[in-house]
Design an enzyme around this catalytic site. Structure first.
Site, PDB file in Angstrom:
ATOM      1  CB  SER A 180     102.383  28.931  45.549  1.00  0.00           C
ATOM      2  OG  SER A 180     103.271  27.843  45.776  1.00  0.00           O
ATOM      3  CE  LYS A 181     105.428  35.163  41.934  1.00  0.00           C
ATOM      4  NZ  LYS A 181     105.847  35.606  40.589  1.00  0.00           N
ATOM      5  NE  ARG A 182     104.924  25.332  47.924  1.00  0.00           N
ATOM      6  CZ  ARG A 182     104.700  24.033  47.860  1.00  0.00           C
ATOM      7  NH1 ARG A 182     105.637  23.247  47.368  1.00  0.00           N
ATOM      8  NH2 ARG A 182     103.580  23.512  48.277  1.00  0.00           N
TER       9      ARG A 182
END
Length: 499
Positions: free
Chosen positions: A262-264
């Site tokens: 994911s983006k993190r």
């Protein structure tokens, strides 16, 4: 699994994204696995647009899909712009087909109209939650309506959806090429899911099954996250009296912490990687190894290699860890493999875009670019790195980072001393070779009783503005000794003002 089992039929596979966001690296992994499997077996790769989620559909996402596949060099044999006789290839253009087959399910007793309101369903969920009921989800309230009751409700103009009738007894087995047999009790499958919404749009499950069958899809390669819905799809195939395709659920793509990418974790959309300076060859090579391996040693595969070598039997079950550093390494390798002229055509527009050189570049700027190219090529991990690495050759420096300039275990006064020594050593710089200048600085460091690093670090920061730069003496040659001296003196003044 025997190799013959994957290729005993004419292979037809599909990539069927929903254009509701930018192409995710995990989704593109699914696309290229399907593409390479089709090419390796002389089959067809179909692009199908699943746009039934009209609330989230957007044109930009559709354009991103096409541009992403084009950038990767992934071409489809059939799709919205290439009719292979199985179209339309856009789901919103296949509504009559979905309605026709939904009616067949209702006629056979495998589906029924449900008139439950959103309010009733909300209350039902709250009640089940409050009572901690074992029965979760829809309670099949409308499954027992008589034909007369259904007719009456329709006559009243009540909105309805169509639900698929899941058997309450028995088990359903999905056979997966990688995972083997996956069996679920029917009572554990989502109770009577909606297959046709009140607006006439089909849900994913109905459209997916109908389209795969009608388009002759032989193998479904998709992410493991779809496994829970697999038995439901098998029941739909059985209800229609159709044979299901062979399923191959691909391992999830996760971050280093084991959670879904994911983006993190970093960039996830292909567009971000494109803008971030990655080459399509590196992306294809790296993501092809996310869950697939040819053997225990080989790492480099061109697109053409994978079109010949890819097979389902070499896909792993375990989640694939996305390692950004490994991707950077691959990208750096592919940058260095690039033909010199081709790489220059990639790098120069980046310098123009970042306003490092003018548009078009002047003759003097081109001369500097040509001069620095050989010494920075080996240091690029991403093509976009070039602007930061070479800007000191094109832009003036008026201030410096003091912390970068001062070596460890040395104070500001000592750093000033090192800079003055370096400036002195530049006398006659142009008349010496790179090797002779290196030897001169080494000797000066020895005479001072220090390592070369504490002498070179302040010089590097003064000349380039950074602790990391192309080779120092080649950089000074390109910049010019007089400019180098001026920068050394500028840093000395800044350091002395700190004392």
């Amino acid at each position: 699994m025997e190799k013959t089992k994957e290729v005993q039929m004419s292979v037809r596979v599909r990539y069927a994204p929903s254009p509701t966001g930018l192409q995710h690296i995990g989704g593109v992994r699914t696309a290229i696995f399907n593409y390479f499997f089709a090419r390796a077996n002389g089959g067809k790769f179909i692009l199908r647009i699943e746009d039934t989620d009209q609330e989230r559909f957007n044109v930009e996402s559709l354009e991103d899909l096409y541009s992403t596949l084009d950038w990767l060099g992934i071409s489809w044999d059939e799709g919205p712009d290439r009719d292979g006789g199985y179209g339309p290839y856009i789901q919103s253009e296949r509504f009559e087909l979905y309605k026709e087959y939904t009616q067949k399910l209702m006629d056979s007793g495998h589906a029924y109209k449900c008139f439950c309101t959103a309010e009733r369903l909300d209350n039902l969920r709250e009640e089940q939650k409050k009572n901690k009921s074992k029965e979760q989800g829809y309670d099949r309230h409308c499954s027992h309506l008589t034909k007369e009751e259904v007719h009456q409700k329709q006559a009243e103009g009540l909105p309805f959806v169509v639900r698929f009738r899941i058997p309450v007894e028995g088990k359903t087995t999905l056979t997966d090429v990688i995972m083997g047999e996956i069996t679920r009790k029917n009572k554990d499958i989502s109770p009577d899911p909606i297959i046709l919404k009140s607006d006439g749009y089909p849900t994913y499950h109905l459209a997916n099954v109908i389209d795969d069958h009608m388009m002759g899809i032989t193998h479904v390669l998709r992410a493991q996250e779809w496994i829970p819905t697999g038995p439901m799809h098998i029941l739909l195939y059985k209800a229609f009296g159709w044979d299901a395709p062979l399923y191959c659920h691909l391992p999830l793509v996760v971050g280093k912490d084991g959670s879904k990418l994911s983006k993190r974790h970093g960039s996830t959309s292909v567009k971000e990687f494109i803008n971030g300076g990655y080459l399509p060859e590196a992306i294809i090579n790296y993501i092809s190894l996310l869950g697939w391996s040819y053997d225990d040693s080989r790492e480099f595969f061109s697109k053409e290699d994978l079109e010949k070598l890819f097979s389902l039997e070499k896909i792993n079950k375990a989640p694939a860890v996305f390692d950004y550093k490994k991707l950077d390494w691959f990208n750096g390798q592919y940058i260095r493999m690039k033909d010199e002229a081709e790489l220059k055509k990639i790098l120069l527009p980046i310098l123009i875009k970042d306003s490092i050189v003018s548009d078009p570049p002047s003759d003097s700027e081109l001369a500097v670019f040509e001069g620095v190219f050989p010494i920075i090529r080996e240091r690029l991990k991403k093509t976009t790195d070039i602007s930061e690495i070479v800007k000191f050759l094109f832009k003036d420096l008026n201030s410096w980072n003091i912390e970068d300039a001062v070596p460890k275990k040395m104070d500001i006064a000592g750093t000033v001393e090192m800079l003055k020594l370096s400036e002195k050593l530049l006398n006659g710089f142009e008349n010496r070779s790179v090797e002779e200048n290196e030897e001169l600085f080494h000797k000066a460091a020895e005479e001072k009783g220090i390592k070369l690093g504490p002498l070179m670090q302040p010089l590097r920061v003064a000349v380039t503005g950074s602790k990391m730069s192309p080779p120092m003496f080649e950089s000074i040659s390109l910049l010019g000794v007089e400019k180098a001296r001026a920068r050394i003196e500028g840093l000395i003044r800044q350091l002395e003002s700190e004392i």
